[in-house]
Design an enzyme around this catalytic site. Sequence first.
Site, PDB file in Angstrom:
ATOM      1  N   LYS A  86      10.192  15.659  40.009  1.00 46.04           N
ATOM      2  CA  LYS A  86      11.531  15.555  40.213  1.00 46.04           C
ATOM      3  C   LYS A  86      12.068  13.799  40.298  1.00 46.04           C
ATOM      4  CE  LYS A  86      12.955  18.204  44.125  1.00 46.04           C
ATOM      5  NZ  LYS A  86      12.974  18.203  44.595  1.00 46.04           N
TER       6      LYS A  86
HETATM    7  C1  E4P Z   1      14.353  20.113  46.940  1.00 37.34           C
HETATM    8  O1  E4P Z   1      14.037  20.558  47.341  1.00 37.34           O
HETATM    9  C2  E4P Z   1      15.436  19.686  47.866  1.00 37.34           C
HETATM   10  O2  E4P Z   1      15.184  18.081  47.749  1.00 37.34           O
HETATM   11  C3  E4P Z   1      16.124  19.302  49.150  1.00 37.34           C
HETATM   12  O3  E4P Z   1      16.373  21.631  49.323  1.00 37.34           O
HETATM   13  C4  E4P Z   1      16.541  19.165  49.443  1.00 37.34           C
HETATM   14  O4  E4P Z   1      17.742  20.296  51.090  1.00 37.34           O
HETATM   15  P1  E4P Z   1      18.257  18.807  52.738  1.00 37.34           P
HETATM   16  O5  E4P Z   1      19.439  19.302  51.805  1.00 37.34           O
HETATM   17  O6  E4P Z   1      18.285  19.919  52.971  1.00 37.34           O
HETATM   18  O7  E4P Z   1      17.636  18.233  52.857  1.00 37.34           O
END
Ligand code: E4P
Length: 230
Positions: A86
Amino acid sequence: MLYIIDTANVDDIRRCNEFYPIDGVTTNPTIIAHEKRDFIPLIKEIRTIIGDDKMFHIQTTATTAEEIVKEGHELQEIVGGEFYLKIPVSPEGLKATRILSREGIKVTETAIFTQQQALIAAKAGASFVAPYVNRLDNIVSDGAKVVEEITEILHGYKLPCKVLAASFKNVEQIHKISTVGGDAVTITPDLFDKLVYHPLTYYAIDDFEKDWESIYGDKSISELISEYKG
Ligand code: E4P
């Protein structure tokens, strides 16, 4: 639609992997830090739980293309299997995406807030783009609409990149993604439980049990089959 679990908690991953048809795990630095564990043993344990065939998306903490590419190689070697690096969308991140995708290391471009960020990430070679639905809703945008438009744009240009909608806080947000054709969602284990649970289902099950017991007592179908066979 692919269902991915957004957590690094090994107990939750084990439970979801056993009961739900999950397609993988996503993490980010916040999610990893939440576990307060040594990083390498943690990601290796997650890989062991889900096996090599399920996707495991791990986010880089590097900020330059050179360092991101290095982390991609190192993480690929450590976790193996269906690994995705990622990378938050940025000029350095896009440069790294272009290099890694050419090398065959799969990339999920994350922290996506606009349709054009997603299109550019897909052109750079990302396998997934991850728009942040709840964070978009929180700024009075429309997370599901952004996912819908990204999906249409990627299909329109026939780009081999999928939309992995992320950042959810309720069931309605997830449901909307399935109605606009999103390819995948990543959700926390407690939200996955909420997707499955409905009190009327349990009322129905209670009624079935009562009606069965009124005629057959506490005998199960298996016991009746054994008795029938003698
Ligand atoms: C996915 O891996 C994202 O990093 C994650 O869903 C972000 O979520 P949040 O907005 O609850 O931090």
